[in-house]
Design a protein around this motif. Structure first.
Motif, mmCIF file in Angstrom:
data_model
loop_
_atom_site.group_PDB
_atom_site.id
_atom_site.type_symbol
_atom_site.label_atom_id
_atom_site.label_comp_id
_atom_site.label_asym_id
_atom_site.label_seq_id
_atom_site.Cartn_x
_atom_site.Cartn_y
_atom_site.Cartn_z
ATOM 1 N N ALA A 1 0.840 -1.207 0.000
ATOM 2 C CA ALA A 1 0.000 0.000 0.000
ATOM 3 C C ALA A 1 0.875 1.256 0.000
ATOM 4 O O ALA A 1 0.585 2.227 -0.703
ATOM 5 N N ALA A 2 1.960 1.229 0.761
ATOM 6 C CA ALA A 2 2.829 2.411 0.836
ATOM 7 C C ALA A 2 3.491 2.670 -0.512
ATOM 8 O O ALA A 2 3.558 3.815 -0.981
ATOM 9 N N ALA A 3 3.958 1.623 -1.171
ATOM 10 C CA ALA A 3 4.639 1.784 -2.461
ATOM 11 C C ALA A 3 3.657 2.227 -3.546
ATOM 12 O O ALA A 3 4.013 2.994 -4.447
ATOM 13 N N ALA A 4 2.399 1.764 -3.452
ATOM 14 C CA ALA A 4 1.412 2.057 -4.506
ATOM 15 C C ALA A 4 1.206 3.561 -4.672
ATOM 16 O O ALA A 4 0.976 4.048 -5.778
ATOM 17 N N ALA B 1 7.228 7.250 -9.578
ATOM 18 C CA ALA B 1 8.434 6.452 -9.882
ATOM 19 C C ALA B 1 8.510 6.148 -11.382
ATOM 20 O O ALA B 1 9.589 6.191 -11.992
ATOM 21 N N ALA B 2 7.348 5.867 -11.980
ATOM 22 C CA ALA B 2 7.336 5.537 -13.413
ATOM 23 C C ALA B 2 7.724 6.754 -14.249
ATOM 24 O O ALA B 2 8.446 6.624 -15.248
ATOM 25 N N GLY B 3 7.262 7.936 -13.854
ATOM 26 C CA GLY B 3 7.634 9.160 -14.589
ATOM 27 C C GLY B 3 9.142 9.370 -14.576
ATOM 28 O O GLY B 3 9.756 9.674 -15.608
ATOM 29 N N VAL B 4 9.739 9.179 -13.406
ATOM 30 C CA VAL B 4 11.191 9.327 -13.286
ATOM 31 C C VAL B 4 11.888 8.259 -14.153
ATOM 32 O O VAL B 4 12.849 8.552 -14.885
ATOM 33 N N LEU C 1 12.683 1.432 -14.333
ATOM 34 C CA LEU C 1 11.476 1.210 -13.530
ATOM 35 C C LEU C 1 11.714 0.116 -12.486
ATOM 36 O O LEU C 1 11.295 0.247 -11.328
ATOM 37 N N ALA C 2 12.384 -0.954 -12.884
ATOM 38 C CA ALA C 2 12.680 -2.044 -11.932
ATOM 39 C C ALA C 2 13.471 -1.496 -10.752
ATOM 40 O O ALA C 2 13.208 -1.816 -9.586
ATOM 41 N N SER C 3 14.434 -0.656 -11.056
ATOM 42 C CA SER C 3 15.290 -0.127 -10.008
ATOM 43 C C SER C 3 14.519 0.847 -9.098
ATOM 44 O O SER C 3 14.633 0.789 -7.876
ATOM 45 N N ARG C 4 13.709 1.728 -9.665
ATOM 46 C CA ARG C 4 12.917 2.667 -8.850
ATOM 47 C C ARG C 4 11.866 1.911 -8.021
ATOM 48 O O ARG C 4 11.560 2.283 -6.889
ATOM 49 N N TYR C 5 11.298 0.857 -8.592
ATOM 50 C CA TYR C 5 10.284 0.069 -7.877
ATOM 51 C C TYR C 5 10.923 -0.634 -6.669
ATOM 52 O O TYR C 5 10.334 -0.705 -5.596
ATOM 53 N N ARG C 6 12.153 -1.096 -6.873
ATOM 54 C CA ARG C 6 12.886 -1.716 -5.756
ATOM 55 C C ARG C 6 13.115 -0.666 -4.653
ATOM 56 O O ARG C 6 12.913 -0.939 -3.478
ATOM 57 N N GLU C 7 13.495 0.527 -5.064
ATOM 58 C CA GLU C 7 13.696 1.611 -4.079
ATOM 59 C C GLU C 7 12.419 1.869 -3.278
ATOM 60 O O GLU C 7 12.467 2.078 -2.070
ATOM 61 N N GLY D 1 11.296 5.979 -0.896
ATOM 62 C CA GLY D 1 10.401 6.821 -1.690
ATOM 63 C C GLY D 1 10.830 8.285 -1.702
ATOM 64 O O GLY D 1 10.616 8.985 -2.694
ATOM 65 N N ALA D 2 11.427 8.739 -0.598
ATOM 66 C CA ALA D 2 11.820 10.154 -0.531
ATOM 67 C C ALA D 2 12.819 10.488 -1.638
ATOM 68 O O ALA D 2 12.772 11.575 -2.230
#
Ligand code: BTN
Length: 261
Positions: A91-94, A100-103, A189-195, A201-202
């Motif tokens: 829920a927090a990542a969602a 994250a996808a934009g970046v 995206l894989a890397s940002r999603y892992r973060e 997230g910050a």
């Protein structure tokens, strides 16, 4: 009924193979179709059937590609990248998945082609004042389908949006390798999603702010309860909401349509 996938075209297969170590959750399962209605629908169907996160659905052409707020997304054959991925974020990542996808799309395009773009809240990718890519996140309780539409050639957008749209090749004035663009966007995206899942997230919000700097400080307009409002886009907060200065106060816009003036 879901159509049958085709063999991944060489330009994508080669780039996926080279980027394999960087593709994280996206390294194993990529389904490619010559034509679908919307890759988000195909990915959503697989998600509802319980597929693991990381599935990538790619199409050469979409007949009913859609954008945010009920708009359509022109998706002619070979001219763009039309891809959706299945994620199952906490829920927090969602909350920050589209940020994250934009970046990731901005960074993927830069590393694959050298083209520098910026993000525009909530999730558009722009260059020279024109839109180059869009992101559509659609979710259910158990999953998020993230759809990315990237204009690679000018043919990716119809004449009626030509004033507002651009493509990687139009900006660079040379052909680019779609496979490389996709692989670098998925790797980013894989890397940002892992973060996101490592509670970093910050850092993603900070990266977004840097890539949005040409848009921040600009006047925006939006509608609420049938009335038109304007303010100055100041920032995004740690949940990805747009912070707008209105008079002496600030307002938090979580979703919906904002027009940049
Ligand atoms: C927007 O900016 O309005 C979002 C556009 C998203 C387009 C992509 S193309 C792949 C995926 N399938 C769709 O039908 N839409 C998204």
């Amino acid at each position: 009924m879901t159509p049958d996938p085709i063999t991944l075209p060489q330009e994508f297969a080669d780039a996926q193979a080279i980027a394999r170590e960087r593709l994280g959750i996206f390294k194993d399962r990529i389904l490619c179709y010559s034509e679908v209605g919307s890759t988000n629908d195909i990915a959503g169907t697989f998600a509802e059937q319980g597929v693991d996160e990381g599935l990538v659905v790619l199409a050469d052409r979409q007949t009913a590609g859609r954008g945010r707020l009920g708009r359509s997304w022109a998706s002619p054959s070979g001219a763009g990248i039309y891809v959706s991925v299945v994620l199952r974020p906490s829920a927090a990542a969602a909350r920050l998945v589209t940020i994250a996808a934009g970046v990731a799309v901005t960074d993927g395009i830069a590393s694959a082609t050298g083209l520098s773009t910026h993000v525009k809240w909530p999730n558009d990718v722009h260059v020279s004042g024109r839109k180059l890519a869009g992101i559509l996140a659609e979710g259910a309780a158990s999953h998020v389908v993230l759809g990315l539409g990237i204009n690679v050639q000018p043919a990716a957008y119809p004449p009626d949006v030509a004033q507002r749209a651009t493509s990687i090749e139009a900006e660079l004035g040379r052909p680019v390798d779609r496979g490389l663009v996709l692989a670098d966007c998925l790797a980013a995206l894989a890397s940002r999603y892992r973060e996101l899942h490592e509670n970093r997230g910050a850092g993603i919000v900070e990266a977004w702010r840097m890539r949005a700097s040409p848009m921040l400080g600009r006047r925006v307009e939006w509608e609420s309860a049938g009335e038109r409002h304007t303010g100055l886009a100041e920032n995004i907060d740690d949940d990805g909401a747009l912070i707008v200065k209105v008079g002496a106060g600030t307002l938090r816009i979580r979703s919906g349509e904002v027009r940049w003036l």
